[in-house]
Design a protein around this motif. Sequence first.
Motif, PDB file in Angstrom:
ATOM      1  N   LYS A  87       0.786  -0.941  -0.081  1.00  0.00           N
ATOM      2  CA  LYS A  87       0.067   0.040  -0.041  1.00  0.00           C
ATOM      3  C   LYS A  87       0.670   0.846  -0.180  1.00  0.00           C
ATOM      4  CE  LYS A  87      -3.168  -0.970   3.029  1.00  0.00           C
ATOM      5  NZ  LYS A  87      -4.480  -1.180   3.904  1.00  0.00           N
ATOM      6  N   ALA A  88       1.690   1.287   0.578  1.00  0.00           N
ATOM      7  CA  ALA A  88       2.773   2.179   0.706  1.00  0.00           C
ATOM      8  C   ALA A  88       3.541   2.596  -0.121  1.00  0.00           C
ATOM      9  CB  ALA A  88       3.463   2.137   2.142  1.00  0.00           C
ATOM     10  N   ARG A  89       4.328   1.715  -0.666  1.00  0.00           N
ATOM     11  CA  ARG A  89       5.168   1.320  -2.403  1.00  0.00           C
ATOM     12  C   ARG A  89       4.591   1.810  -3.159  1.00  0.00           C
ATOM     13  NH1 ARG A  89       8.852   3.617  -1.610  1.00  0.00           N
ATOM     14  NH2 ARG A  89       9.455   3.778   0.925  1.00  0.00           N
ATOM     15  N   MET A  90       2.925   1.165  -3.709  1.00  0.00           N
ATOM     16  CA  MET A  90       2.793   1.555  -5.082  1.00  0.00           C
ATOM     17  C   MET A  90       1.530   2.898  -5.844  1.00  0.00           C
ATOM     18  SD  MET A  90       1.426  -2.233  -5.466  1.00  0.00           S
ATOM     19  CE  MET A  90       2.018  -3.516  -5.907  1.00  0.00           C
ATOM     20  N   THR A  91       2.489   3.581  -5.241  1.00  0.00           N
ATOM     21  CA  THR A  91       2.305   5.055  -5.123  1.00  0.00           C
ATOM     22  C   THR A  91       1.609   5.427  -6.501  1.00  0.00           C
ATOM     23  OG1 THR A  91       3.865   5.992  -5.054  1.00  0.00           O
ATOM     24  CG2 THR A  91       2.711   5.933  -3.199  1.00  0.00           C
ATOM     25  N   ALA A  92       2.192   4.592  -7.794  1.00  0.00           N
ATOM     26  CA  ALA A  92       1.981   5.299  -9.118  1.00  0.00           C
ATOM     27  C   ALA A  92       1.188   4.896  -9.648  1.00  0.00           C
ATOM     28  CB  ALA A  92       3.421   4.296  -9.917  1.00  0.00           C
ATOM     29  N   LEU A  93       0.786   3.787  -8.929  1.00  0.00           N
ATOM     30  CA  LEU A  93      -1.029   3.258  -9.816  1.00  0.00           C
ATOM     31  C   LEU A  93      -1.977   4.842 -10.155  1.00  0.00           C
ATOM     32  CD1 LEU A  93      -1.454   0.291  -8.630  1.00  0.00           C
ATOM     33  CD2 LEU A  93      -0.330   0.987 -10.463  1.00  0.00           C
TER      34      LEU A  93
END
Lengths: 123, 103
Positions: A87-93
Amino acid sequence: MGRLQLDPFLNELTSMFERNTEQGSVWVTLKRSSDKSKAQLNKLASKGEAIEYKCLVRASDGKKNISTLVGAKDHQRFQASYATILKARMTALKKRERKDKRKSTEVDKKQGGVSKKSNAKKA
Amino acid sequence: MVYITSWDDFVERSVLLFRAHPDKTRYVMKYRNCDGKLVLKVTDDKECLKFKTDQAQDAKKMEKLNNIFFTLMARGPEVDFNEVAGKEQAEAQPAKKGRGRKQ
């Protein structure tokens, strides 16, 4: 091939995501495994003992490989931490922005139109 | 490659595939931050199901699928994951009651 304990694995996974922000991919593979060789498996099967299965989690960024085994006891905890990391890392979606609806309401205010559809077509 | 368009279809077929071949099926996830793309693959080395997306909402759905797979793999393919969901709900309910009483 790095076989780590649960928590070090999670830490490494986090740094893997961090390192591959500007470029590169992060691969995560999940597979059921018993961590025993075929010979041992055959022995256990012939004795009639239940084979304890665990979940093998592998992560790679193309250069570094790490892995860990998650047992049934730890899987709830691991699953929660893993979800947090993702959740914290998949910000580029892309986030679903309802631009269509906003545009149609703005057009309504300007033109005082009858239906949103007809305004959308005009726009 | 076999890309599936419907998320629910992908989930259903992945679980079926896993239950059919629990020892061979693996679930792979590839995430590229630079492209903003997420690809999921479930295969038993004979059949392959894939799903790709760039939507943040699909990341949330993927989390649920992750939970499903963790449960299936750690506990066994016979596990009904509604049981797991039920347990979580049962844990949540007493917590809510506790808060009410404290107030």
